[in-house]
Design an enzyme around this catalytic site. Structure first.
Site, PDB file in Angstrom:
ATOM      1  N   THR A   1      -8.196   6.313   9.431  1.00  0.00           N
ATOM      2  CA  THR A   1      -7.938   5.025   8.836  1.00  0.00           C
ATOM      3  C   THR A   1      -8.923   3.947   8.957  1.00  0.00           C
ATOM      4  O   THR A   1      -9.941   4.402   9.512  1.00  0.00           O
ATOM      5  CB  THR A   1      -6.538   4.561   9.460  1.00  0.00           C
TER       6      THR A   1
ATOM      7  N   GLU B   1      -8.651   0.266  -2.732  1.00  0.00           N
ATOM      8  CA  GLU B   1      -9.467  -0.126  -1.577  1.00  0.00           C
ATOM      9  C   GLU B   1     -10.512   1.278  -1.484  1.00  0.00           C
ATOM     10  O   GLU B   1     -10.045   2.470  -2.000  1.00  0.00           O
ATOM     11  CB  GLU B   1      -8.659  -0.023  -0.527  1.00  0.00           C
TER      12      GLU B   1
ATOM     13  N   HIS C   1      -4.077  11.639   0.661  1.00  0.00           N
ATOM     14  CA  HIS C   1      -3.002  10.920   0.221  1.00  0.00           C
ATOM     15  C   HIS C   1      -2.908  10.493  -1.251  1.00  0.00           C
ATOM     16  O   HIS C   1      -2.571  11.266  -2.204  1.00  0.00           O
ATOM     17  CB  HIS C   1      -2.595   9.888   1.393  1.00  0.00           C
TER      18      HIS C   1
ATOM     19  N   GLY D   1       0.933  -1.131   4.100  1.00  0.00           N
ATOM     20  CA  GLY D   1       1.209   0.122   3.905  1.00  0.00           C
ATOM     21  C   GLY D   1       2.217   0.853   4.991  1.00  0.00           C
ATOM     22  O   GLY D   1       3.304   0.863   4.816  1.00  0.00           O
ATOM     23  N   HIS D   2       1.386   1.070   6.069  1.00  0.00           N
ATOM     24  CA  HIS D   2       1.963   2.112   7.113  1.00  0.00           C
ATOM     25  C   HIS D   2       3.177   1.553   7.784  1.00  0.00           C
ATOM     26  O   HIS D   2       4.400   2.365   7.801  1.00  0.00           O
ATOM     27  CB  HIS D   2       0.864   2.420   8.076  1.00  0.00           C
TER      28      HIS D   2
ATOM     29  N   HIS E   1      -3.982  -4.603   8.054  1.00  0.00           N
ATOM     30  CA  HIS E   1      -4.020  -3.447   8.726  1.00  0.00           C
ATOM     31  C   HIS E   1      -3.004  -4.024  10.123  1.00  0.00           C
ATOM     32  O   HIS E   1      -3.419  -4.660  10.689  1.00  0.00           O
ATOM     33  CB  HIS E   1      -5.534  -3.198   9.210  1.00  0.00           C
TER      34      HIS E   1
ATOM     35  N   ARG F   1       4.885  18.526   0.687  1.00  0.00           N
ATOM     36  CA  ARG F   1       5.406  19.702   0.352  1.00  0.00           C
ATOM     37  C   ARG F   1       5.060  20.261  -1.002  1.00  0.00           C
ATOM     38  O   ARG F   1       5.572  20.783  -1.604  1.00  0.00           O
ATOM     39  CB  ARG F   1       7.003  19.212  -0.050  1.00  0.00           C
TER      40      ARG F   1
ATOM     41  N   ASN G   1       0.817  -1.025  -0.042  1.00  0.00           N
ATOM     42  CA  ASN G   1       0.103  -0.095   0.058  1.00  0.00           C
ATOM     43  C   ASN G   1       0.926   1.164  -0.052  1.00  0.00           C
ATOM     44  O   ASN G   1       1.589   1.601   0.944  1.00  0.00           O
ATOM     45  CB  ASN G   1      -0.851  -0.086   1.209  1.00  0.00           C
TER      46      ASN G   1
ATOM     47  N   ARG H   1      -9.118   8.513  -0.852  1.00  0.00           N
ATOM     48  CA  ARG H   1     -10.533   8.882   0.069  1.00  0.00           C
ATOM     49  C   ARG H   1     -10.742  10.187  -0.525  1.00  0.00           C
ATOM     50  O   ARG H   1     -10.111  10.776  -1.492  1.00  0.00           O
ATOM     51  CB  ARG H   1      -9.964   9.043   1.432  1.00  0.00           C
TER      52      ARG H   1
ATOM     53  N   HIS I   1      -5.439   3.559  -1.568  1.00  0.00           N
ATOM     54  CA  HIS I   1      -6.776   3.834  -0.828  1.00  0.00           C
ATOM     55  C   HIS I   1      -7.220   5.418  -0.950  1.00  0.00           C
ATOM     56  O   HIS I   1      -6.884   6.049  -0.214  1.00  0.00           O
ATOM     57  CB  HIS I   1      -6.794   3.157   0.574  1.00  0.00           C
TER      58      HIS I   1
END
Length: 239
Positions: free
Chosen positions: A100, A70, A50, A213-214, A190, A18, A7, A45, A43
């Site tokens: 999230t 997603e 992001h 991802g994170h 997750h 930036r 992700n 939103r 994903h």
């Protein structure tokens, strides 16, 4: 072997902080695939904090593995998926202001809605997956929506495992067994990380894919993106 889908939301977050195009999201996806990553997940939103909707169109031509999008199937999201035709769409019941993903679908309450959405995606050749908790009735209801897979929401496992509670895996094992019996493929995601991924993957039967991802991007700050992707692949290989 379980596939690793990376992700790249957090790479987009860094870029957006930036302005401009550093880091380059498209190049990052190319590199992740060259490092061995077996899929790219995004994903988007509604606030595009992001991943931007345009990113999906920019990424589509360079995906040589699997492309997983997603999101909550609001009309704008559905249009995006139907136009870009990824390998897989993962349906997530996010509120617009969610920081999230924090819960899976109530597939009983939302049965008719999910059936309608999934039928539309499958008619367009897109594999479908439902983000879901370890709840027997929700998994049983997921099997009647027409979905191809479920994605187990693994935050509680990750939290408990970090506290030393390995028995936290048990509801996930039972959920995976039930899903397999019902003909559903099994994904997961997750808060999975380098510390827990091997244990999780070894214990979960028929695990097809993990989306990470994170943690993966955070670990890459210290260890490097190429190293981390290969470390995950190695942990999944020996699971």
């Amino acid at each position: 072997m379980t596939k690793l889908s990376v992700n790249i939301n957090k790479i987009a977050t860094l870029r957006n902080s930036r302005g401009g195009n550093m880091p380059n999201l498209v190049q990052s996806a190319i590199d992740i695939q060259e490092f061995g990553g077996e899929g790219i997940t995004v994903h988007p939103r509604p606030d595009e904090r992001h991943i931007r909707y345009q990113d999906v169109y920019d990424l589509k031509p360079i995906i040589t593995t699997e492309f997983n999008i997603e999101g909550n199937p609001i009309p704008k999201f559905m249009d995006l998926v139907l136009e870009s035709k990824p390998t897989q769409v993962t349906l997530v019941p996010d509120a617009i202001d969610n920081l999230t993903s924090d819960a899976g679908w109530d597939t009983v309450k939302n049965q008719d809605f999910l059936k309608e959405v999934i039928t539309e995606f499958k008619n367009n050749g897109i594999r479908t997956s439902i983000f879901i908790d370890t709840n027997e009735k929700f998994i049983e209801a997921a099997a009647t929506t027409g979905a191809d897979r479920i994605e187990l929401y693994t935050e509680e496992f990750a939290h408990q495992y970090g506290l030393g509670n390995e028995k936290a895996i048990l509801p996930y094992v039972e959920s995976a067994k039930l899903a397999s019996e019902l003909g559903l493929g099994i994904n997961a995601g997750h808060d999975l990380n380098l510390e827990n991924i091997n244990f999780f993957a070894k214990e979960i039967p028929n695990l097809l894919e993990v989306s990470i991802g994170h943690a993966l991007i955070s670990e890459s700050l210290y260890l490097g993106l190429e190293n981390v992707v290969k470390m995950y692949l190695q942990r999944l290989k020996i699971s």
